[in-house]
Enzyme design. Structure first.
Site, PDB file in Angstrom:
ATOM      1  N   ASP A  38     -13.282  56.074 -93.077  1.00  0.00           N
ATOM      2  CA  ASP A  38     -12.234  56.934 -92.516  1.00  0.00           C
ATOM      3  C   ASP A  38     -12.318  58.344 -93.102  1.00  0.00           C
ATOM      4  O   ASP A  38     -12.777  58.539 -94.234  1.00  0.00           O
ATOM      5  CB  ASP A  38     -10.855  56.305 -92.811  1.00  0.00           C
ATOM      6  CG  ASP A  38      -9.775  56.884 -91.899  1.00  0.00           C
ATOM      7  OD1 ASP A  38     -10.108  57.462 -90.852  1.00  0.00           O
ATOM      8  OD2 ASP A  38      -8.582  56.746 -92.252  1.00  0.00           O
ATOM      9  N   HIS A  57     -18.037  62.984 -87.244  1.00  0.00           N
ATOM     10  CA  HIS A  57     -18.653  61.691 -86.897  1.00  0.00           C
ATOM     11  C   HIS A  57     -20.171  61.764 -87.047  1.00  0.00           C
ATOM     12  O   HIS A  57     -20.803  60.828 -87.519  1.00  0.00           O
ATOM     13  CB  HIS A  57     -18.280  61.287 -85.469  1.00  0.00           C
ATOM     14  CG  HIS A  57     -16.806  61.101 -85.264  1.00  0.00           C
ATOM     15  ND1 HIS A  57     -16.025  60.413 -86.158  1.00  0.00           N
ATOM     16  CD2 HIS A  57     -15.966  61.518 -84.286  1.00  0.00           C
ATOM     17  CE1 HIS A  57     -14.760  60.408 -85.731  1.00  0.00           C
ATOM     18  NE2 HIS A  57     -14.700  61.089 -84.598  1.00  0.00           N
ATOM     19  N   LEU A  90     -30.424  42.158 -96.356  1.00  0.00           N
ATOM     20  CA  LEU A  90     -29.046  42.661 -96.275  1.00  0.00           C
ATOM     21  C   LEU A  90     -28.539  42.394 -94.861  1.00  0.00           C
ATOM     22  O   LEU A  90     -29.205  42.759 -93.895  1.00  0.00           O
ATOM     23  CB  LEU A  90     -29.017  44.165 -96.569  1.00  0.00           C
ATOM     24  CG  LEU A  90     -27.672  44.870 -96.372  1.00  0.00           C
ATOM     25  CD1 LEU A  90     -26.654  44.414 -97.411  1.00  0.00           C
ATOM     26  CD2 LEU A  90     -27.823  46.392 -96.444  1.00  0.00           C
TER      27      LEU A  90
END
Ligand code: IPE
Ligand code: IPE
Ligand code: MG
Length: 252
Positions: A24, A41, A135
């Site tokens: 965020d 973004h 991962l």
């Protein structure tokens, strides 16, 4: 299946096995610089790259990133479109590298709302990296914790219609396999950047016993040192899972 934190005591390790992040602060990062929110973004994607690399090096096995919530459709249409384009571009550009890093990619959420081309790209990227195990990177897209519990309930009843007549048999063990992250253990550590201290309909079922860490740092600025600070804090937590400190001391 991984053990549930409410049914069994999970193992504790110095580095979180599963890290879940609400990324965020992109918009505020940009606004502070007199840039359009979308510039935040774009920068945020660079942070994703950095965080995947650092987590891989630190030995995190599952990294889950909240990229777009089921409520983010409420944003201005241009911002939603930019986010979708960014998602497509990033998938196209990054999958080779992720594959080379041994990353297994999962995208969870209600993907039916996305354009067919994006859905196809997602499925192809998942198939391409499915055999990797270094991962597990999960991107939550059009994801909502409430949606997850409801879709799991629906799928459970579709697969096991007899449960509708036997509500007592509906328990955690029956529901858990249908949750969208059934392949992963519950998150050990949750991080939210950007200063807000809320869950915003993220993994509400899975966060039952997760350690919650909030930082004011905006997502585009979040770096390796910030991750290490969160891990350092995590190491100092006493994860009791309902027991007392004395019980923990005597079992150590
Ligand atoms: C998080 O950053 C990214 C998404 C929700 C897609 P925000 O866009 O929410 O940034 P702020 O909270 O407005 O600063
Ligand atoms: C949560 O961030 C969702 C994502 C990071 C994808 P928001 O910025 O949308 O959350 P709220 O609306 O401030 O709670
Ligand atoms: Mg926000």
């Amino acid at each position: 299946m991984h053990a549930s934190s409410t049914l069994a005591i999970p193992e504790h390790a110095a580095v979180p096995r599963h890290l879940a992040i609400i990324m965020d602060g992109n918009g505020r990062w940009a606004t502070q610089r007199f840039l359009p929110r979308t510039a935040g973004h774009v920068r945020g994607v660079q942070t994703v790259r950095r965080v995947v690399e650092v987590c891989g090096r630190r030995g995190v096995r599952y990294l889950t990133l909240f990229a777009f919530s089921s409520e983010n459709w409420r944003r201005p249409q241009e911002e939603v479109s930019l986010l979708m384009r960014l998602f497509v571009q990033t998938l196209e550009k990054e999958v080779d590298k992720l594959n080379a890093q041994g990353v297994c990619l999962h995208v969870v959420g209600d993907l039916t709302a996305f354009e067919p081309r994006l859905q196809e790209l997602i499925r192809a990227a998942e198939a391409r990296t499915a055999a990797n195990d270094a991962l597990h990177l999960t991107i939550c897209a059009n994801y909502g914790g409430r949606w997850d519990i409801l879709q799991a309930t629906r799928r459970m009843l579709q697969a096991r219609p007899e449960l509708a007549n036997d509500p007592q048999a509906i328990n955690e063990t029956a529901l858990a396999p249908y949750l969208s992250m059934a392949y992963a253990p519950e998150p050990d550590l949750f991080i939210r950047t950007g200063g807000e201290q809320r869950i915003s309909n993220f993994l509400i079922w899975q966060l039952a016993y997760t350690e919650l860490y909030f930082t004011d740092r905006y997502w585009p600025d979040f770096n390796a040192r910030d991750i290490d600070a969160a891990f350092e804090w995590y190491r100092t937590r006493e994860r009791r899972f309902g027991r007392t400190s004395e019980q923990l001391a005597s079992s150590a």
